[in-house]
Design a protein around this motif. Sequence first.
Motif, short mmCIF file in Angstrom:
data_model
loop_
_atom_site.label_atom_id
_atom_site.label_comp_id
_atom_site.label_asym_id
_atom_site.label_seq_id
_atom_site.Cartn_x
_atom_site.Cartn_y
_atom_site.Cartn_z
N HIS A 252 6.78 -0.35 -4.27
CA HIS A 252 6.30 0.65 -3.31
C HIS A 252 7.48 1.01 -2.40
CE1 HIS A 252 4.17 2.01 0.32
NE2 HIS A 252 3.18 2.32 -0.50
N PRO A 253 7.52 2.22 -1.83
CA PRO A 253 8.64 2.59 -0.94
C PRO A 253 8.90 1.58 0.19
CG PRO A 253 7.38 4.53 -1.48
CD PRO A 253 6.63 3.35 -2.06
N LYS A 254 7.84 0.98 0.77
CA LYS A 254 8.04 -0.03 1.83
C LYS A 254 8.81 -1.24 1.28
CE LYS A 254 3.86 0.77 4.54
NZ LYS A 254 2.61 0.12 5.00
N GLU A 255 8.45 -1.65 0.09
CA GLU A 255 9.12 -2.80 -0.53
C GLU A 255 10.56 -2.48 -0.89
OE1 GLU A 255 5.11 -4.53 -2.72
OE2 GLU A 255 6.34 -3.00 -3.70
N ARG A 256 10.80 -1.27 -1.34
CA ARG A 256 12.18 -0.88 -1.68
C ARG A 256 13.06 -0.90 -0.44
NH1 ARG A 256 9.68 3.00 -5.17
NH2 ARG A 256 10.16 4.69 -3.72
N ARG A 257 12.54 -0.42 0.69
CA ARG A 257 13.33 -0.45 1.93
C ARG A 257 13.66 -1.89 2.33
NH1 ARG A 257 9.93 3.91 3.07
NH2 ARG A 257 8.42 2.64 4.20
N LEU A 258 12.68 -2.75 2.24
CA LEU A 258 12.89 -4.17 2.55
C LEU A 258 13.92 -4.77 1.60
CD1 LEU A 258 11.93 -6.67 4.19
CD2 LEU A 258 10.19 -6.99 2.43
N PHE A 259 13.78 -4.47 0.33
CA PHE A 259 14.68 -4.98 -0.71
C PHE A 259 16.12 -4.52 -0.46
CE2 PHE A 259 16.73 -4.13 -4.84
CZ PHE A 259 16.81 -5.43 -5.33
N LEU A 260 16.31 -3.24 -0.19
CA LEU A 260 17.66 -2.69 0.00
C LEU A 260 18.33 -3.24 1.25
CD1 LEU A 260 17.05 1.00 -1.10
CD2 LEU A 260 18.33 -0.78 -2.33
N ALA A 261 17.54 -3.62 2.25
CA ALA A 261 18.10 -4.17 3.50
C ALA A 261 18.38 -5.66 3.41
CB ALA A 261 17.14 -3.89 4.65
N SER A 262 17.91 -6.30 2.36
CA SER A 262 18.03 -7.75 2.24
C SER A 262 19.42 -8.21 1.81
CB SER A 262 17.00 -8.27 1.24
OG SER A 262 17.15 -9.66 1.06
N ILE B 40 3.38 -5.23 -0.92
CA ILE B 40 3.37 -6.60 -0.40
C ILE B 40 4.11 -6.58 0.92
CG2 ILE B 40 4.18 -8.97 -0.82
CD1 ILE B 40 2.04 -8.06 -2.83
N SER B 41 3.57 -7.25 1.91
CA SER B 41 4.26 -7.36 3.19
C SER B 41 4.44 -8.83 3.54
CB SER B 41 3.48 -6.63 4.28
OG SER B 41 2.20 -7.21 4.42
N PHE B 42 5.38 -9.08 4.40
CA PHE B 42 5.67 -10.44 4.84
C PHE B 42 5.60 -10.47 6.36
CE2 PHE B 42 7.86 -9.74 0.85
CZ PHE B 42 7.53 -10.87 0.12
N SER B 43 4.78 -11.38 6.88
CA SER B 43 4.64 -11.51 8.32
C SER B 43 4.41 -12.97 8.67
CB SER B 43 3.46 -10.66 8.80
OG SER B 43 3.28 -10.81 10.19
N ILE C 121 -1.17 -8.38 1.15
CA ILE C 121 -1.27 -7.08 0.50
C ILE C 121 -1.65 -6.07 1.56
CG2 ILE C 121 -2.42 -5.73 -1.30
CD1 ILE C 121 -2.82 -9.34 -1.63
N ASP C 122 -0.82 -5.09 1.77
CA ASP C 122 -1.13 -4.06 2.77
C ASP C 122 -2.44 -3.37 2.40
OD1 ASP C 122 1.15 -4.53 4.29
OD2 ASP C 122 2.34 -3.04 3.23
#
Length: 101
Positions: free
Chosen positions: A8-18, A52-55, A61-62
Amino acid sequence: AMAKISFHPKERRLFLASQQQRELFYSIWTLKESYMKAVGKGFSLPPTSFSISFSGGKAGIDGDDSYHLKEIPFFPGYSLAVCCKRPVGEVKPEEVRAKDW
């Protein structure tokens, strides 16, 4: 490339920033796959259709709090995740059996 077509786009942003992309890729992938199987749709549910989100050190799961995700420490370089309708406590890899979930 797999993150682009599977996340998902949210996960890709998280992935690219990791700074730990390899570990995060497998973490997200196994969590997504466990959810897709838990809801009974498998890969007929496009993996890009949910995120998927991490908090607070926990995965979720969003938009769907009826399922609980759990990453299980496993061997280095491997990922293991479960998804079920009830909260999951501590699980050891040797305790995982399909009938329990």
